[in-house]
Write a protein that holds these residues in place. Structure first.
Motif, PDB file in Angstrom:
ATOM      1  N   THR A   1       0.826  -1.102  -0.015  1.00  0.00           N
ATOM      2  CA  THR A   1      -0.029  -0.154   0.022  1.00  0.00           C
ATOM      3  C   THR A   1       0.954   1.252  -0.048  1.00  0.00           C
ATOM      4  O   THR A   1       1.997   1.268   0.514  1.00  0.00           O
ATOM      5  CB  THR A   1      -0.859  -0.009   1.093  1.00  0.00           C
ATOM      6  OG1 THR A   1      -0.037   0.165   2.582  1.00  0.00           O
ATOM      7  CG2 THR A   1      -1.819  -1.149   1.386  1.00  0.00           C
ATOM      8  N   ASP A   2       0.439   2.273  -0.535  1.00  0.00           N
ATOM      9  CA  ASP A   2       1.017   3.417  -0.685  1.00  0.00           C
ATOM     10  C   ASP A   2       0.154   4.522  -0.163  1.00  0.00           C
ATOM     11  O   ASP A   2      -0.788   5.169  -0.638  1.00  0.00           O
ATOM     12  CB  ASP A   2       1.254   3.844  -2.251  1.00  0.00           C
ATOM     13  CG  ASP A   2       2.194   4.877  -2.316  1.00  0.00           C
ATOM     14  OD1 ASP A   2       2.791   5.627  -1.459  1.00  0.00           O
ATOM     15  OD2 ASP A   2       2.093   5.555  -3.433  1.00  0.00           O
ATOM     16  N   HIS A   3       0.493   5.050   1.022  1.00  0.00           N
ATOM     17  CA  HIS A   3      -0.282   6.047   1.789  1.00  0.00           C
ATOM     18  C   HIS A   3      -1.759   5.800   1.934  1.00  0.00           C
ATOM     19  O   HIS A   3      -2.528   6.858   1.561  1.00  0.00           O
ATOM     20  CB  HIS A   3       0.104   7.611   1.177  1.00  0.00           C
ATOM     21  CG  HIS A   3       1.832   7.727   1.698  1.00  0.00           C
ATOM     22  ND1 HIS A   3       2.842   7.401   0.968  1.00  0.00           N
ATOM     23  CD2 HIS A   3       2.346   8.398   2.657  1.00  0.00           C
ATOM     24  CE1 HIS A   3       3.849   8.071   1.251  1.00  0.00           C
ATOM     25  NE2 HIS A   3       3.513   8.330   2.606  1.00  0.00           N
TER      26      HIS A   3
ATOM     27  N   THR B   1      -5.438   5.614   2.564  1.00  0.00           N
ATOM     28  CA  THR B   1      -6.346   6.442   3.524  1.00  0.00           C
ATOM     29  C   THR B   1      -7.670   6.358   3.160  1.00  0.00           C
ATOM     30  O   THR B   1      -8.044   6.314   2.226  1.00  0.00           O
ATOM     31  CB  THR B   1      -5.795   8.001   3.584  1.00  0.00           C
ATOM     32  OG1 THR B   1      -4.570   8.150   3.636  1.00  0.00           O
ATOM     33  CG2 THR B   1      -6.579   8.979   4.512  1.00  0.00           C
TER      34      THR B   1
ATOM     35  N   ARG C   1     -11.468   7.793   4.855  1.00  0.00           N
ATOM     36  CA  ARG C   1     -12.008   9.007   5.751  1.00  0.00           C
ATOM     37  C   ARG C   1     -13.511   8.828   5.397  1.00  0.00           C
ATOM     38  O   ARG C   1     -14.119   8.607   4.450  1.00  0.00           O
ATOM     39  CB  ARG C   1     -11.759  10.393   5.630  1.00  0.00           C
ATOM     40  CG  ARG C   1     -10.129  10.894   5.754  1.00  0.00           C
ATOM     41  CD  ARG C   1      -9.940  12.098   5.732  1.00  0.00           C
ATOM     42  NE  ARG C   1      -8.487  12.704   5.593  1.00  0.00           N
ATOM     43  CZ  ARG C   1      -7.862  12.775   4.520  1.00  0.00           C
ATOM     44  NH1 ARG C   1      -8.475  12.752   3.369  1.00  0.00           N
ATOM     45  NH2 ARG C   1      -6.543  13.071   4.672  1.00  0.00           N
TER      46      ARG C   1
ATOM     47  N   THR D   1     -11.086   9.636  10.452  1.00  0.00           N
ATOM     48  CA  THR D   1     -10.191   8.792   9.532  1.00  0.00           C
ATOM     49  C   THR D   1      -9.852   7.460  10.112  1.00  0.00           C
ATOM     50  O   THR D   1      -9.388   7.322  11.100  1.00  0.00           O
ATOM     51  CB  THR D   1      -8.754   9.589   9.636  1.00  0.00           C
ATOM     52  OG1 THR D   1      -8.901  11.009   9.085  1.00  0.00           O
ATOM     53  CG2 THR D   1      -7.584   8.890   8.653  1.00  0.00           C
TER      54      THR D   1
ATOM     55  N   SER E   1      -5.180   5.776   7.853  1.00  0.00           N
ATOM     56  CA  SER E   1      -4.232   7.057   7.629  1.00  0.00           C
ATOM     57  C   SER E   1      -3.048   6.760   7.223  1.00  0.00           C
ATOM     58  O   SER E   1      -2.215   6.166   7.909  1.00  0.00           O
ATOM     59  CB  SER E   1      -4.221   7.832   9.063  1.00  0.00           C
ATOM     60  OG  SER E   1      -3.333   9.108   8.863  1.00  0.00           O
ATOM     61  N   GLU E   2      -2.650   7.099   5.989  1.00  0.00           N
ATOM     62  CA  GLU E   2      -1.489   6.979   5.212  1.00  0.00           C
ATOM     63  C   GLU E   2      -0.521   5.596   5.497  1.00  0.00           C
ATOM     64  O   GLU E   2       0.451   5.530   5.940  1.00  0.00           O
ATOM     65  CB  GLU E   2      -0.507   8.087   5.503  1.00  0.00           C
ATOM     66  CG  GLU E   2      -1.150   9.468   5.082  1.00  0.00           C
ATOM     67  CD  GLU E   2      -0.155  10.660   5.452  1.00  0.00           C
ATOM     68  OE1 GLU E   2       0.837  10.358   6.023  1.00  0.00           O
ATOM     69  OE2 GLU E   2      -0.641  11.609   5.082  1.00  0.00           O
TER      70      GLU E   2
ATOM     71  N   ASN F   1       1.163   2.173   4.899  1.00  0.00           N
ATOM     72  CA  ASN F   1       1.960   1.735   4.166  1.00  0.00           C
ATOM     73  C   ASN F   1       2.559   0.376   4.565  1.00  0.00           C
ATOM     74  O   ASN F   1       3.322   0.019   5.364  1.00  0.00           O
ATOM     75  CB  ASN F   1       3.408   2.462   4.067  1.00  0.00           C
ATOM     76  CG  ASN F   1       3.134   3.846   3.387  1.00  0.00           C
ATOM     77  OD1 ASN F   1       2.567   3.934   2.526  1.00  0.00           O
ATOM     78  ND2 ASN F   1       3.828   4.811   4.142  1.00  0.00           N
TER      79      ASN F   1
ATOM     80  N   GLU G   1      -7.666   8.382  -0.133  1.00  0.00           N
ATOM     81  CA  GLU G   1      -6.186   8.953  -0.941  1.00  0.00           C
ATOM     82  C   GLU G   1      -5.452   7.721  -0.744  1.00  0.00           C
ATOM     83  O   GLU G   1      -5.660   6.925  -0.378  1.00  0.00           O
ATOM     84  CB  GLU G   1      -5.613  10.173   0.055  1.00  0.00           C
ATOM     85  CG  GLU G   1      -6.386  11.342   0.190  1.00  0.00           C
ATOM     86  CD  GLU G   1      -5.709  12.452   1.142  1.00  0.00           C
ATOM     87  OE1 GLU G   1      -4.831  12.220   1.554  1.00  0.00           O
ATOM     88  OE2 GLU G   1      -6.292  13.336   1.444  1.00  0.00           O
ATOM     89  N   GLY G   2      -4.405   7.822  -1.469  1.00  0.00           N
ATOM     90  CA  GLY G   2      -3.432   6.842  -1.610  1.00  0.00           C
ATOM     91  C   GLY G   2      -3.920   5.797  -2.569  1.00  0.00           C
ATOM     92  O   GLY G   2      -4.835   5.947  -3.300  1.00  0.00           O
TER      93      GLY G   2
ATOM     94  N   LYS H   1      -3.328   4.317  11.989  1.00  0.00           N
ATOM     95  CA  LYS H   1      -1.742   4.599  11.975  1.00  0.00           C
ATOM     96  C   LYS H   1      -1.032   3.272  12.205  1.00  0.00           C
ATOM     97  O   LYS H   1      -1.463   2.320  13.126  1.00  0.00           O
ATOM     98  CB  LYS H   1      -1.525   5.410  12.760  1.00  0.00           C
ATOM     99  CG  LYS H   1      -1.781   6.805  12.246  1.00  0.00           C
ATOM    100  CD  LYS H   1      -0.734   7.692  11.537  1.00  0.00           C
ATOM    101  CE  LYS H   1      -0.840   9.112  11.409  1.00  0.00           C
ATOM    102  NZ  LYS H   1       0.048   9.323  10.145  1.00  0.00           N
TER     103      LYS H   1
END
Length: 251
Positions: free
Chosen positions: A6-8, A10, A12, A17, A20-21, A23, A57-58, A208
């Motif tokens: 995974t790449d950041h 996210t 929501r 959230t 969250s980001e 990886n 996102e990501g 996180k």
């Protein structure tokens, strides 16, 4: 080679959230234990991998395929067991799996093979409503394993089982990569079980990623930070508590 990356990533929901980001790096042929307290974001991440909810996102890659461009290719390669498996009680185990087989366009023999893999072949003519909880969990795993997908995503596969059932499912999951050349992402609240089956673990709290690596890496980090190292559960709880304190939150 990483089978899942995974790449950041996210997700929501309004002001909340859930992930969250994130990886993650899940190598091919491993059992990866995905850990976190309730509400940490594990199920949300797994649902994103299966296309059940879209990232905010990501993004992520599964077996080199990119979501969402390659969504159908990803789904064809991925077997899943998310939450409690649902079956038609008035159909046999074999008939329930045959529905999955037809949806996936697999050959007839794949049903028998999946039943053999989970030890249900002799009960294939029994109605699903007459299966014990452990047998239903096995049937859920069979539906994930049908066609031998290279990736398995299993969310709480031992939920509600007695110690014998937990042992059987854990042993099966532990053997899957070597027997069927697959990669397994498994979440569980039974940390002692993850300790016995996982090659790598990722620990999530409030969306996180706090840690990713081997259990030896985790113990080394805990020892360096003065946290308990006797077992995974103690280390896990200490990491979560430390993170919550940093955020100014109580357990």
């Amino acid at each position: 080679m990483n089978m899942i990356e995974t790449d950041h990533l996210t997700k929501r929901y309004g002001d909340f959230t859930a992930v969250s980001e994130l990886n993650l790096h899940i190598p091919q042929g491993t059992v990866y234990g995905f850990l976190g307290p309730n509400g940490a974001g594990k199920s949300t991440a797994m649902k994103m991998f299966l296309g059940l909810t879209r990232p905010t996102e990501g993004g992520f890659y599964i077996d080199g395929k990119i979501f969402p461009q390659d969504r159908m290719e990803i789904l064809k390669k991925t077997g899943s067991f998310i939450e409690a498996p649902a079956f038609y009680g008035n159909l046999t185990g074999e008939e329930n799996l045959d529905i999955v087989r037809r949806l996936l366009g697999l050959p007839r023999e794949s049903v028998e093979e999946a039943l053999e893999m989970v030890g249900l072949a002799e009960y294939k003519k029994r109605l699903a409503k007459k299966y014990s909880l452990g047998m239903k969990q096995r049937l859920g795993l069979a539906s994930a394993l049908i066609g031998r997908p290279p990736i398995l995503i299993l969310d709480e596969p031992t939920n509600g089982l007695d110690p014998v059932g937990i042992h059987e499912i854990r042993t099966m999951i532990r053997e899957l990569p070597s027997r069927y050349n697959c990669t397994v992402l498994v979440s569980s609240h039974l940390l002692s079980e993850i300790e016995l089956m996982a090659d790598l673990v990722g620990i999530l709290n409030r969306g996180k990623l706090l840690f990713e690596g081997t259990l030896t890496d985790l113990r080394d980090r805990a020892r360096f930070e003065g946290l308990p190292t006797d077992n995974l559960e103690e280390t896990f709880l200490a990491l979560i508590q430390e993170d919550n304190l940093k955020r100014g939150m109580r357990q």
